[in-house]
Design a protein around this motif. Structure first.
Motif, short mmCIF file in Angstrom:
data_model
loop_
_atom_site.label_atom_id
_atom_site.label_comp_id
_atom_site.label_asym_id
_atom_site.label_seq_id
_atom_site.Cartn_x
_atom_site.Cartn_y
_atom_site.Cartn_z
N LEU A 56 0.64 -1.19 -0.32
CA LEU A 56 -0.24 0.02 -0.01
C LEU A 56 0.63 0.83 -0.15
N GLU A 57 0.54 1.71 -1.43
CA GLU A 57 1.22 2.88 -0.74
C GLU A 57 0.71 4.52 -0.05
N GLY A 58 1.54 5.36 1.59
CA GLY A 58 1.37 6.05 1.91
C GLY A 58 2.58 6.33 2.24
N VAL A 59 2.41 8.27 2.50
CA VAL A 59 3.88 8.63 3.21
C VAL A 59 3.94 7.95 4.77
N ARG A 60 4.60 8.11 5.22
CA ARG A 60 4.69 7.32 6.65
C ARG A 60 5.14 9.25 7.09
N GLY A 61 4.26 9.04 8.81
CA GLY A 61 4.71 10.51 8.76
C GLY A 61 3.77 11.84 8.86
N LYS A 62 3.68 12.82 9.12
CA LYS A 62 3.37 14.30 8.75
C LYS A 62 4.17 15.44 8.72
N SER A 63 4.23 16.67 8.27
CA SER A 63 4.48 17.50 7.64
C SER A 63 3.89 18.09 6.54
N LEU A 64 4.46 19.94 7.51
CA LEU A 64 3.20 21.17 6.51
C LEU A 64 3.39 20.42 5.07
N GLY A 65 4.77 20.78 5.32
CA GLY A 65 4.88 20.16 3.51
C GLY A 65 3.53 19.50 2.42
N VAL A 66 4.01 18.00 3.45
CA VAL A 66 3.47 16.82 2.48
C VAL A 66 1.30 17.17 2.85
N SER A 67 1.02 18.21 3.99
CA SER A 67 -0.53 18.29 4.17
C SER A 67 -0.51 19.66 3.53
N ALA A 68 0.93 20.57 3.07
CA ALA A 68 0.00 21.78 1.93
C ALA A 68 -0.82 21.11 0.26
N LEU A 69 0.44 20.10 0.19
CA LEU A 69 0.33 19.21 -1.32
C LEU A 69 -0.75 18.55 -1.63
N THR A 70 -1.24 17.97 0.04
CA THR A 70 -2.48 16.98 -0.77
C THR A 70 -3.57 17.41 -0.39
N LEU A 71 -3.71 18.76 -0.06
CA LEU A 71 -4.57 19.79 -0.31
C LEU A 71 -5.14 19.46 -1.87
N ALA A 72 -4.27 19.62 -2.15
CA ALA A 72 -5.10 19.88 -3.95
C ALA A 72 -5.94 18.57 -4.36
N TYR A 73 -5.94 17.69 -3.59
CA TYR A 73 -7.37 16.72 -3.30
C TYR A 73 -7.87 16.27 -2.06
N ARG A 74 -7.85 17.01 -1.13
CA ARG A 74 -8.76 16.91 -0.05
C ARG A 74 -9.65 17.77 0.07
N PHE A 75 -9.97 19.08 -0.74
CA PHE A 75 -10.87 19.86 -0.85
C PHE A 75 -11.90 19.45 -1.58
N ALA A 76 -11.47 19.05 -2.95
CA ALA A 76 -12.90 18.51 -3.87
C ALA A 76 -14.37 17.69 -2.93
N PRO A 77 -13.55 16.24 -2.32
CA PRO A 77 -14.78 15.66 -1.41
C PRO A 77 -15.27 16.66 -0.26
#
Length: 233
Positions: A56-77
């Motif tokens: 399974l894909e999935g970047v492990r852990g958290k960071s502000l940078g990764v959170s910012a990038l994933t906003l590209a697909y978190r808004f639509a739903p």
């Protein structure tokens, strides 16, 4: 071979089964789109229940940078009228099937992106939420874009251009290497077992998976099944 098909009517994903002559192990590749209809994730979950191991894909852990990038697909739903869901493990993973995650950590992902020119890195961070807002406003039709089309033919001009894209390399190269190393270990240890190994990764990673399994271990695509990712309203 086309991995993601985009038409004026729908977006579809090709689930690819790869086999090697003389060994019973099968790799089943699921090209994922991180925002899709609930029905798509339900279909993937059903088919994963027929597998013996999930990679399974999935970047492990958290960071502000990764959170910012994933906003590209978190808004639509977040707009119910769009009828879309964000890909989440609870939507995909059936009970009882073991899962491994060979992906990079959030710190490694950001370190790779920081190798880009500073202005490129900053532009990525700014553009992601803007793209996410556009997806949310346009709904499913935002995904009916030819840029979503992914092919696994490395000899095509499109693939060659993508291979030379420094942003794509920064976002995928280390992750693809980790994934192929993990698949290589599975092949070495379990190739004599009649098992189905599901590889659940974003569609952009699939060309590297298909070519890597073929060039390194002799696995070739033998079957493909189209799943509907979404249908625009």
């Amino acid at each position: 071979m086309q991995i993601i098909e985009v038409t004026g009517y729908a977006v579809r994903s090709a689930v690819i089964t790869m086999r090697r002559t003389g060994t019973p192990l099968e790799f089943v590749i699921f090209p994922m789109v991180h925002v899709a209809s609930p029905a798509f994730y339900s279909q993937v979950r059903t088919r994963l229940g027929e597998c013996d191991l999930i990679v399974l894909e999935g970047v492990r852990g958290k960071s502000l940078g990764v959170s910012a990038l994933t906003l590209a697909y978190r808004f639509a739903p977040r707009r119910r009228r769009n009828g879309l869901q964000e890909q989440r493990e609870e939507l995909l993973l059936p009970e009882g099937v073991p899962v491994i995650n060979p992906d990079v950590t959030a710190a490694e992902a950001i370190a790779d992106l920081r190798t880009l020119p500073r202005w490129t890195y900053l532009l990525l961070m700014v553009a992601a939420p803007v793209m996410g807002l556009a997806f949310a406003l346009r709904g499913p039709r935002a995904f009916l874009d030819e840029d979503l089309v992914v092919e696994d033919l490395p000899s095509t001009l499109r693939a060659e251009m993508m291979a030379d894209d420094p942003v794509k390399r920064a976002m995928t190269d280390r992750r693809d290497q980790r994934l192929l190393a993990a698949l290589g270990e599975i092949h070495t240890e379990r190739c004599d077992e009649p098992i189905r190994v599901a590889v659940v990764y974003g569609a952009e990673h699939v060309p590297a998976i298909v070519s890597g399994l073929g060039d390194r271990y002799g696995y070739q695509p033998r079957e493909a099944e189209w799943l509907t990712v979404l249908v625009p309203a």
